[in-house]
Design a protein around this motif. Structure first.
Motif, short mmCIF file in Angstrom:
data_model
loop_
_atom_site.label_atom_id
_atom_site.label_comp_id
_atom_site.label_asym_id
_atom_site.label_seq_id
_atom_site.Cartn_x
_atom_site.Cartn_y
_atom_site.Cartn_z
N PHE A 76 -1.53 -4.02 0.24
CA PHE A 76 -0.66 -4.18 -0.96
C PHE A 76 -1.54 -4.29 -2.08
O PHE A 76 -1.19 -4.10 -3.33
N ARG A 77 -2.79 -4.89 -1.66
CA ARG A 77 -3.92 -5.15 -2.86
C ARG A 77 -3.90 -3.67 -3.68
O ARG A 77 -4.44 -3.71 -4.87
N LYS A 78 -4.22 -2.72 -3.03
CA LYS A 78 -4.50 -1.45 -3.64
C LYS A 78 -3.54 -0.94 -4.69
O LYS A 78 -3.83 -0.30 -5.24
N THR A 79 -2.32 -1.61 -4.41
CA THR A 79 -1.35 -1.09 -5.47
C THR A 79 -1.63 -1.97 -6.73
O THR A 79 -0.94 -1.77 -7.84
N ILE A 80 -2.46 -3.03 -6.79
CA ILE A 80 -2.76 -3.82 -8.02
C ILE A 80 -4.06 -3.50 -8.63
O ILE A 80 -3.94 -3.64 -9.59
N LEU A 81 -4.94 -3.11 -7.54
CA LEU A 81 -6.18 -2.78 -8.12
C LEU A 81 -6.53 -1.58 -6.98
O LEU A 81 -6.87 -1.68 -6.06
N PRO A 82 -6.30 -0.31 -7.79
CA PRO A 82 -6.57 0.94 -6.60
C PRO A 82 -8.01 1.03 -6.07
O PRO A 82 -8.27 1.87 -5.24
N THR A 83 -8.92 0.37 -7.13
CA THR A 83 -10.40 0.47 -6.63
C THR A 83 -10.63 -0.60 -5.53
O THR A 83 -11.74 -0.50 -4.71
N GLY A 176 -16.04 -12.59 -8.15
CA GLY A 176 -15.73 -11.33 -7.36
C GLY A 176 -16.15 -11.38 -6.16
O GLY A 176 -16.79 -12.28 -5.33
N ASP A 177 -16.23 -10.19 -5.65
CA ASP A 177 -16.56 -9.68 -4.22
C ASP A 177 -16.98 -8.17 -3.98
O ASP A 177 -16.21 -7.28 -3.88
N THR A 178 -18.31 -7.99 -3.93
CA THR A 178 -18.79 -6.49 -3.89
C THR A 178 -18.27 -6.10 -2.66
O THR A 178 -18.01 -4.66 -2.53
N ALA A 179 -18.16 -6.56 -1.44
CA ALA A 179 -17.73 -6.14 -0.30
C ALA A 179 -16.20 -5.58 -0.36
O ALA A 179 -16.07 -4.75 0.44
N ASP A 180 -15.52 -6.39 -1.22
CA ASP A 180 -14.04 -5.71 -1.37
C ASP A 180 -13.85 -5.10 -2.62
O ASP A 180 -12.77 -4.55 -2.86
N ASN A 181 -15.02 -4.85 -3.42
CA ASN A 181 -15.03 -3.95 -4.41
C ASN A 181 -13.87 -4.39 -5.43
O ASN A 181 -13.39 -3.69 -6.47
#
Length: 248
Positions: A76-83, A176-181
């Motif tokens: 679901f997070r990809k619908t919030i932040l596609p990257t 932030g989190d570079t691993a999760d982009n």
């Protein structure tokens, strides 16, 4: 009953990675070999060893349940932040991962919820009212969940209060989190985030930090929502969907 909640994604990945062996057939021909039985045995051994350690550490003698938490294929997070986690798109899982995951599903009690990550399953189960639980993982992000933890990578135990978990959620939003982009607030590292939040661990502090970088509160909220590991109150059980985090 005590619930011992495993971040099964991490456990399976580590076992399957360790079971891979490169083979040179002569000259330039190489293949990658993996024995899924070896990986399954490693998972079984790790689970039993960890459970024994957890029970001994907490001097627990009663009944317990092992729950293996797994990520869904959708997120679901990809619908919030596609990257979100787009940087992992080209990274492969170990070759026997699907087989070992299927074996885990057949031989353990599992929790896998549509569009949620294993972390979310852990967070929801660990914060369910009237539940006694210990979370098992090696992931630092779990500091955003108010619960008891055993980090099997560092062999350490700790407990996070709700106040501390709320702090770490704001902290993760900033760094932030570079691993999760997801990027957090540009230029705000761990030291800077701590300097801002220690005297005032509030959403307003986070919004002001983003504003100084000419970034809107809406973008700050996007970062906060992907940084948030779901808790019991963050999931709509009737409609089977996450409740996106909003500041009080």
């Amino acid at each position: 009953m005590l619930k011992i909640l495993f971040d099964a994604d991490m456990l399976i990945f580590r076992a399957c990675s360790a079971a891979e062996t490169p083979i040179n057939w002569g000259g330039d021909l190489w293949t990658l070999h993996a024995d899924a039985a070896e990986a399954k045995g490693a998972v079984d051994d790790m689970v039993q060893t960890i459970v024994d350690k957890v029970l001994n550490h907490y001097d627990y003698k009663g009944e317990y349940e092992i729950v293996m938490c797994l990520s869904d294929t959708e997120n679901f997070r990809k619908t919030i932040l596609p990257t979100y986690k787009l940087n992992r798109a080209s990274k492969r899982k170990p070759i026997c991962y699907p087989s070992v995951k299927e074996w885990v599903e057949e031989n353990f009690t599992t929790c896998q919820i549509p569009t949620l990550e294993a972390d979310d399953c852990v967070g929801i189960l660990a914060t369910t009212p009237n539940t006694k639980a210990v979370v098992v993982s090696g992931d630092k992000d779990f500091k955003t969940i108010p619960a008891r933890f055993y980090n099997f990578l560092s062999d350490t135990y700790y407990e996070t209060t709700t106040k501390e978990a709320d702090y770490y959620h704001l902290f993760q939003t900033l760094v932030g989190d570079t691993a999760d982009n997801y990027k957090g607030c540009p230029g705000c590292g761990a030291v800077g985030a701590k300097k801002l939040l220690d005297p005032a661990p509030t959403w307003e502090t986070v919004v002001n930090a983003f504003a100084k970088k000419n970034i809107s509160e809406g973008e700050a909220l996007t970062q906060a929502r992907v940084a948030r590991i779901l808790r019991y109150e963050d999931y709509d059980f009737k409609n089977h969907k996450p409740i996106l985090w909003c500041p009080n």
